[in-house]
Design an enzyme around this catalytic site. Structure first.
Site, PDB file in Angstrom:
ATOM      1  N   GLU A 187       1.980 -10.048   0.597  1.00 60.79           N
ATOM      2  CA  GLU A 187       2.461  -8.837   0.478  1.00 60.79           C
ATOM      3  C   GLU A 187       3.844  -8.703   1.018  1.00 60.79           C
ATOM      4  O   GLU A 187       4.407  -9.588   1.668  1.00 60.79           O
ATOM      5  CB  GLU A 187       1.463  -7.974   1.604  1.00 60.79           C
ATOM      6  N   HIS A 228       1.458  -8.922  -3.461  1.00 59.20           N
ATOM      7  CA  HIS A 228       0.475  -7.896  -3.082  1.00 59.20           C
ATOM      8  C   HIS A 228       1.300  -6.438  -2.833  1.00 59.20           C
ATOM      9  O   HIS A 228       1.724  -6.147  -2.052  1.00 59.20           O
ATOM     10  CB  HIS A 228      -0.242  -8.300  -1.977  1.00 59.20           C
ATOM     11  N   ASP A 249       0.973  -1.128  -0.022  1.00 60.44           N
ATOM     12  CA  ASP A 249      -0.016   0.242  -0.022  1.00 60.44           C
ATOM     13  C   ASP A 249       0.702   1.411   0.020  1.00 60.44           C
ATOM     14  O   ASP A 249       2.287   1.141   0.054  1.00 60.44           O
ATOM     15  CB  ASP A 249      -1.201   0.181   1.450  1.00 60.44           C
ATOM     16  N   ASP A 305       0.500 -17.652  -3.863  1.00 63.19           N
ATOM     17  CA  ASP A 305       1.422 -16.628  -4.803  1.00 63.19           C
ATOM     18  C   ASP A 305       0.222 -15.706  -5.681  1.00 63.19           C
ATOM     19  O   ASP A 305       0.250 -16.235  -6.926  1.00 63.19           O
ATOM     20  CB  ASP A 305       2.506 -17.199  -5.493  1.00 63.19           C
TER      21      ASP A 305
HETATM   22  O1  9MR Z   1       2.281  -6.835   9.516  1.00 67.26           O
HETATM   23  C1  9MR Z   1       0.777  -6.453  10.118  1.00 67.26           C
HETATM   24  C2  9MR Z   1       0.363  -7.787  10.532  1.00 67.26           C
HETATM   25  O2  9MR Z   1       0.987  -7.968  11.662  1.00 67.26           O
HETATM   26  C3  9MR Z   1      -1.303  -7.446  11.006  1.00 67.26           C
HETATM   27  O3  9MR Z   1      -1.861  -8.571  11.449  1.00 67.26           O
HETATM   28  C4  9MR Z   1      -1.759  -6.462   9.848  1.00 67.26           C
HETATM   29  C5  9MR Z   1      -3.486  -6.534  10.049  1.00 67.26           C
HETATM   30  O4  9MR Z   1      -3.587  -5.427  10.921  1.00 67.26           O
HETATM   31  O5  9MR Z   1      -1.340  -5.658   9.341  1.00 67.26           O
HETATM   32  C6  9MR Z   1       0.020  -5.823   8.906  1.00 67.26           C
HETATM   33  O6  9MR Z   1       0.690  -4.717   8.534  1.00 67.26           O
HETATM   34  C7  9MR Z   1      -0.036  -4.204   7.148  1.00 67.26           C
HETATM   35  C8  9MR Z   1      -0.267  -2.677   7.523  1.00 67.26           C
HETATM   36  O7  9MR Z   1      -1.367  -2.558   8.442  1.00 67.26           O
HETATM   37  C9  9MR Z   1      -0.599  -1.976   6.218  1.00 67.26           C
HETATM   38  N1  9MR Z   1       0.538  -2.178   5.393  1.00 67.26           N
HETATM   39  C10 9MR Z   1       0.770  -3.399   4.956  1.00 67.26           C
HETATM   40  C11 9MR Z   1       0.983  -4.219   6.299  1.00 67.26           C
HETATM   41  C12 9MR Z   1       1.570  -5.867   5.750  1.00 67.26           C
HETATM   42  O8  9MR Z   1       0.557  -6.594   5.468  1.00 67.26           O
END
Ligand code: 9MR
Length: 587
Positions: A563, A508, A196, A554
């Protein structure tokens, strides 16, 4: 680079890889896929340094002995007996281990079992992870906000600038007397957090720190690396130039009126699958919080130390960073429990840490190490502080890594405490390694969102232990974790884009999905298997298995396993750089 080419000519494995990719999108083929996976030899696809611990996993029931074949001469150069068959509970596989650590001669090899099952071709050579380390650092450049990526640095991944972030609004949750709701501030640069386009202070904390620690602990290694970023060729190591891109942004996230730090800079919702320049929704800074202030303080105090040697290139930065750290620390002292939850109109990443004792300890330690002022340590209970594998919400490794680095300058009691903590964790992880059927210290509870980050952070802590104790088992356990991430795992993926024979193609990551180029942006570590499969409702394709270590897709849809983020790449940088240094020394 040699290791990028090792897949060419490996007919049997590339056929297998195509089969797996074809099967992946069809749930009816789950059984076929599992069968195909069962028959493969799992190995680090980038190979090994000559003196490294070297192992591969072989499915049980194929044979009892393995051979190492030199692919240039076709001669068997080493053979051995496979370990006894054991079930790895997180994958459901019964595996046997082929240990060929003893063999140290550089060359290109394959493993063979029972004359039929063959591994991919892999090298044994010096410098085997140097290209990977460069790529993992360069990934940060590819995720820079507020700048165009020029073709001369980015090649086919060149793109126009996105997110100038010079017109960012103060969100209602962050409104203050001096900066009421709607005030416009400038907060450019920084790295996109992940797939993102938002920028989050808490996650920037562990990511930026880990990169700075990689440099601080192994400065000689990084001094001459040339990453072909815009700053390459100046008087500063490329790693530090890259980290400065994010530090410059982080400084703008502190409100100069009170020292508080905004939790994140974000749109209200995630952008669509578009390139940065097409993601133009209004950006906001949202609520200040204690976790943001402490992450900021810890990173700025660390940066003040690290960039102290580069005051010609960055005049005044070191002093400015320390002053900013102190202000943020003071804000956190005055506001010790402002935890973060997304305001009702904000739906982007939360990073809502609710336990802040560890962040207080971490910031106190970094401020102490940079200033030498005991007062910081007096405000926390260091002896009671936990030591564990760190993550974005748990600053339970960073303070010990930093203290250990300076242990010779510490008072005796503090030195003993830090050494004891690091040894305790490294020993616990080593025990896991010894007990694991596959020789990978990953427990069922480690297969969370970002399990590959857990693997690399575990390896980082093990290497810190190894630097202290010289215990070769700790080094072997760290190597095993890197092997796991680079292909010695039941999915057969080397999880770093562009590094290995079978690598993620559909991460992602918005630029990778929207740029019209088949190959994803290189050098990114995918999050990896996650037993929670938290994106099931958003995925049109099924996961290949419910086993924790196989819960990986994947596919773009799988934001919880595929991601990429700045916090998972950082320990990959640390570990690959550290291993390069360690293997160059005579250990
Ligand atoms: O790495 C984060 C994970 O521990 C959490 O469970 C998740 C849901 O809140 O969010 C992950 O972090 C994401 C972040 O919120 C937004 N940018 C992408 C991150 C990786 O997926």
């Amino acid at each position: 680079m040699f290791h990028r080419r090792i897949g060419i000519g490996v007919v049997s494995l590339s056929l297998l890889a195509s089969l797996l990719i074809a099967c992946q999108s069809d749930p009816a083929n789950r059984a076929d896929q599992s069968a195909a996976l069962e028959s493969a030899i799992e190995i680090n696809q980038l190979g090994f340094a000559p003196t490294a611990h070297k192992e591969a996993l072989v499915p049980a029931g194929v044979g009892d002995r393995f051979e190492l074949v030199d692919v240039d001469t076709q001669r068997v150069v080493f053979s051995g007996t496979l370990s006894k068959a054991e079930r790895w509970p997180v994958s459901g596989q019964t595996v046997r281990r082929a240990d060929f650590s003893e063999y140290q001669r550089p060359g290109r090899y394959r493993l063979r079992v029972a004359g039929e099952l063959e591994s991919i071709v892999f090298p044994i050579e010096e410098g085997v992870y140097a290209g990977l380390n460069d790529a993992a650092v360069k990934a940060y450049y590819f995720n820079r906000a507020s700048t165009a990526l020029e073709q001369s640095h980015a090649g086919v991944y060149a793109r126009p600038a996105g997110h100038p972030d010079d017109q960012v609004m103060v969100h209602q949750s962050a409104a203050s007397e001096e900066r009421p709701e709607g005030t416009v501030i400038s907060s450019p640069k920084g790295w996109y957090d992940a797939g993102d386009y938002n920028k989050y202070i808490v996650n920037s904390g562990i990511s930026t720190y880990t990169l700075l620690a990689a440099y601080e602990h192994f400065p000689q290694y990084y001094r001459d690396r040339d990453l072909n970023i815009p700053e390459s060729g100046d008087s500063v190591p490329d790693l530090l130039d890259e980290a400065m891109w994010n530090l410059d942004w982080m400084l703008t996230m502190q409100d100069p009126n009170d020292g508080g730090v905004y939790h994140k800079l974000t749109t209200l919702r995630f952008a669509g699958k578009v390139m940065p320049e097409d993601a133009t929704a209004q950006r906001y800074v949202v609520q200040k919080g204690t976790s943001a202030a402490l992450n900021f303080a810890a990173v700025m105090a660390t940066a003040s130390r690290v960039y102290g040697d580069y005051s010609d290139a960055f005049p005044g930065f070191s002093e400015r960073a320390m002053a900013a750290a102190e202000l943020a620390w003071a804000w956190a002292q005055a506001h010790p429990d402002v935890t973060y939850r997304n305001p009702s109109d904000v739906a982007t990443g939360e990073y809502g840490d609710q336990t802040l004792t560890d962040e207080f300890v971490w910031a106190a330690v970094e401020l102490y190490l940079t200033s030498g002022d005991q007062v910081y340590l007096e405000s926390v209970d260091l002896a009671a502080a936990e030591v564990e594998v760190p993550s974005w919400g748990s600053a339970v490794g960073q303070p010990w890594l930093s203290l250990l680095h300076f242990s010779d300058e510490l008072p005796a009691e503090l030195k003993a405490l830090a050494e004891g903590k690091v040894t305790e964790l490294a020993n616990a992880l080593t025990q896991e390694w010894q007990q694991s059927a596959s020789g990978v210290p990953m427990r069922p509870q480690d297969f969370v969102w970002g399990s590959n980050g857990v693997a690399m952070n575990s390896a980082m802590m093990l290497l810190s232990g190894y630097q202290l104790t010289g215990d070769d088992r700790q080094l072997a356990a760290a190597q095993s974790l890197l092997d796991y991430v680079l292909g010695r795992n039941p999915t057969g993926f080397s999880y770093v884009t562009g590094e290995g024979v079978k690598t993620p193609m559909h991460i992602h990551h918005r630029p990778s999905a929207a740029d019209g180029i088949d190959e994803p942006v290189p050098g990114f570590l995918a999050g990896g298997p996650h037993s929670g499969q938290q994106d099931l409702d958003d995925c049109p394709v099924a996961y290949p298995s419910d086993q924790p270590a196989r819960s990986y897709l994947d596919h773009w849809c799988s934001y919880s396993t595929n991601e990429i983020t700045i916090n998972w790449n950082a320990p990959l940088v640390y570990v690959t750089g550290a291993l390069e240094v360690i293997y160059q020394q005579d250990h």
